[in-house]
Scaffold this active site. Sequence first.
Site, PDB file in Angstrom:
ATOM      1  N   ASP A   2     -16.041  -0.668 -63.846  1.00  0.00           N
ATOM      2  CA  ASP A   2     -14.654  -0.311 -63.597  1.00  0.00           C
ATOM      3  C   ASP A   2     -14.654   0.637 -62.396  1.00  0.00           C
ATOM      4  OD1 ASP A   2     -11.846   0.105 -64.067  1.00  0.00           O
ATOM      5  OD2 ASP A   2     -12.369   2.016 -65.006  1.00  0.00           O
ATOM      6  N   ASP A  57     -11.653   3.163 -61.310  1.00  0.00           N
ATOM      7  CA  ASP A  57     -11.001   4.459 -61.510  1.00  0.00           C
ATOM      8  C   ASP A  57     -11.578   5.181 -62.722  1.00  0.00           C
ATOM      9  OD1 ASP A  57      -8.963   4.269 -59.385  1.00  0.00           O
ATOM     10  OD2 ASP A  57      -8.278   2.554 -60.548  1.00  0.00           O
ATOM     11  N   ASP A  75     -14.519   3.651 -68.643  1.00  0.00           N
ATOM     12  CA  ASP A  75     -14.127   4.996 -69.079  1.00  0.00           C
ATOM     13  C   ASP A  75     -12.880   4.981 -69.947  1.00  0.00           C
ATOM     14  OD1 ASP A  75     -12.432   4.294 -66.844  1.00  0.00           O
ATOM     15  OD2 ASP A  75     -11.778   6.381 -66.822  1.00  0.00           O
TER      16      ASP A  75
END
Length: 222
Positions: free
Chosen positions: A8, A10, A169
């Site tokens: 991922d 961000d 995250d």
Amino acid sequence: MIKAVIFDMDGVLIDTEPLHYRCWKEILKEHYDVEFDYDIYLPCIGSTRQFFRDLVKAHYGVDFPDLDEMNRIMKVKKSQIVKAEGFPEMPGVENALKQLKEMGYKLAVASSSPESEIMDAMTRLGLMPYFDSITSGDHVEHPKPEPDTFLLAAERLNVPTDNCLVIEDSTNGGRAALAAKMDCVWLHNPHSGHQDIPNAILEIPAWTEDGIEKLVKLIQEM
């Protein structure tokens, strides 16, 4: 056996969640005189601009003209802040990418962010050469938490899903990895808010030497 690692962006490759919230908070105040609450923003982490647009309309009655205009406004605001204060790097992430690349793993970005923002961020930080493919939420009909973004990333890498490992995250990202039947490592970034990835096979707090060592050891043992 793991052959590819899918990241991922961000909150994993760049520490952008505080920046994104600040941008939208300032935009909503300047354009619509709305005080944007952080708790309202939290479900947007790991999701798409369309999700954000729908959420803001539901909570505040704000209806952005269209996604293109919305992205343009965000790009301008983000550029202003980045120009003044610099891009929010994730310390140590390049060390992780370098080690994995040297070990022969294919690497990809699979993010809900628009493709233009992914390309801009990776180019600014000099991380683009590490990646074999870039997949955006723009490229799929059903973005995270659906599995499509990760499935397309694996397809572009030409690697079976059970040979891919995801680094995430956010709760939405963890759900997407689970739906794609890919193992997931949780980079537990405190700036990403109250997230939870119960299906994660490893949790690391940051791209420290210890965190990278644990990740590499896990991959080698899988």
